[in-house]
Scaffold this active site. Structure first.
Site, PDB file in Angstrom:
ATOM      1  N   GLU A 187     -49.819 -24.422 -10.839  1.00 21.15           N
ATOM      2  CA  GLU A 187     -51.225 -24.373 -11.575  1.00 21.15           C
ATOM      3  C   GLU A 187     -52.289 -23.947 -10.573  1.00 21.15           C
ATOM      4  O   GLU A 187     -52.892 -24.786  -9.910  1.00 21.15           O
ATOM      5  CB  GLU A 187     -51.484 -25.750 -12.016  1.00 21.15           C
ATOM      6  CG  GLU A 187     -52.657 -25.452 -13.073  1.00 21.15           C
ATOM      7  CD  GLU A 187     -52.968 -26.870 -14.007  1.00 21.15           C
ATOM      8  OE1 GLU A 187     -53.821 -26.810 -14.741  1.00 21.15           O
ATOM      9  OE2 GLU A 187     -52.327 -27.645 -13.557  1.00 21.15           O
ATOM     10  N   GLU A 282     -54.984 -29.161 -23.145  1.00 23.09           N
ATOM     11  CA  GLU A 282     -55.293 -29.683 -21.833  1.00 23.09           C
ATOM     12  C   GLU A 282     -56.752 -29.881 -21.858  1.00 23.09           C
ATOM     13  O   GLU A 282     -57.456 -29.338 -20.958  1.00 23.09           O
ATOM     14  CB  GLU A 282     -54.700 -28.983 -20.718  1.00 23.09           C
ATOM     15  CG  GLU A 282     -55.142 -29.306 -19.265  1.00 23.09           C
ATOM     16  CD  GLU A 282     -54.401 -30.639 -18.577  1.00 23.09           C
ATOM     17  OE1 GLU A 282     -54.047 -31.640 -19.162  1.00 23.09           O
ATOM     18  OE2 GLU A 282     -54.285 -30.259 -17.210  1.00 23.09           O
TER      19      GLU A 282
END
Length: 307
Positions: A187, A282
């Site tokens: 990420e 998220e």
């Protein structure tokens, strides 16, 4: 037609059109309520706490509530820190409902204690141990996805050397995960300037070098927007190495429609590219209480209405 009759006819037609438009507008405010329970076009994954005001503090109850609203997936950054029996119960609940498990953060890793870019053996050993632990967690919850952040820069090393160190460490991790069919997703983040991995093209290069189906990119559009923007063109360039998507509007990191990102266009694009996996939610809730949770559901119905 006489002018007077034409004007009268135009007024009648205009009135009908206006009333129809008002009726349509009034209906549109409630359109999404009629879709309650219908699965979305994309598989959005909720987070713990997102529906606590409707379902209570227990994550399993929130999962059941989300299912009733049409959501068919979850993700949970803190899954590896939950008691083993709770992990198993969550896994059983997902299996019973036919819901998917998205990412969880690989256990034992933190940005300040995880510097794969340094090449130091202590960090590599910790990373390998965390991969082994991730396999056990994944089995309990029937997950095939784990989030990995390489950690911070090592300011004493050239960037090329740091990149090489990260690649070699990731290769060791994929050797553990690949036999179990588990994918680590790297990420790129925007949280602070010390982080080594910041852009999708940087992650693309690492994934290409690792050359394993167990190493792909987590394309979190909140971070992509903050670090480089150009979300759809960058997605197209890096798509072969993208394994997972996450959502958060910017600024604020809340649900779609609360910031500057056009998620309806992005969701349509991802859908048309054939993506069938989980899209992680998220982010936080922009509103408070039950009203904020209902607004979040409506925001996803609106952004998902691209068909």
């Amino acid at each position: 037609m006489k002018r007077r009759n034409f004007v009268q006819s135009s007024l009648v037609a205009g009135s009908a059109l206006l009333s129809g438009g008002i009726a349509k507008a009034a209906t549109s405010d409630n359109d999404y309520s009629s879709l309650s329970g219908k699965p979305f076009n994309l598989n959005y994954g909720i987070h713990d706490g997102m529906f606590k005001n409707h379902a209570g503090p227990d994550f399993i109850d929130q999962i059941k509530f989300a299912y009733e609203q049409g959501f068919r997936a979850i993700e949970d950054n803190g899954m590896s820190g939950r008691p083993v029996d709770q992990q198993s119960k969550i896994g059983e609940t997902l299996a019973k409902l036919g819901m998917a498990m998205g990412v969880f953060v690989q256990p034992g890793l933190s940005n300040d204690g995880n510097m794969l870019a340094s090449g130091k053996q202590e960090h590599i050993d910790n990373f390998i141990k965390s991969c082994q632990q991730a396999v056990e967690v994944a089995k309990r919850i029937n997950s095939k996805l784990v989030t990995v952040v390489p950690g911070d820069f090592d300011r004493n090393l050239p960037i090329g050397v740091q990149t090489g160190n990260v690649i070699e460490a990731i290769k060791k991790g994929t050797a553990i995960l690949e036999p179990h069919g588990i994918m680590m997703v790297l990420e790129p983040l925007s949280d602070n300037p010390n982080l080594f991995l910041r852009t999708a093209d940087q992650s693309y290069a690492i994934c290409k070098a690792v050359g394993s189906p167990s190493c792909k990119t987590l394309y979190d559009m909140y971070h992509i927007q903050r670090n480089q923007g150009n979300i759809i063109p960058t997605l197209n360039l890096c798509i072969s190495e993208i394994g997972y998507y996450q959502v958060g509007d910017n600024p604020g990191r809340n649900e779609p429609g609360t910031g500057e990102i056009n998620y309806k266009n992005i969701f349509k694009h991802i859908y048309n590219k054939g993506y069938k996996g989980v899209v992680g939610m998220e982010h936080g809730n922009a509103g408070k209480g039950k009203e904020g949770e209902l607004a979040l559901i409506k925001a996803y119905r609106e952004a998902d209405s691209f068909m």
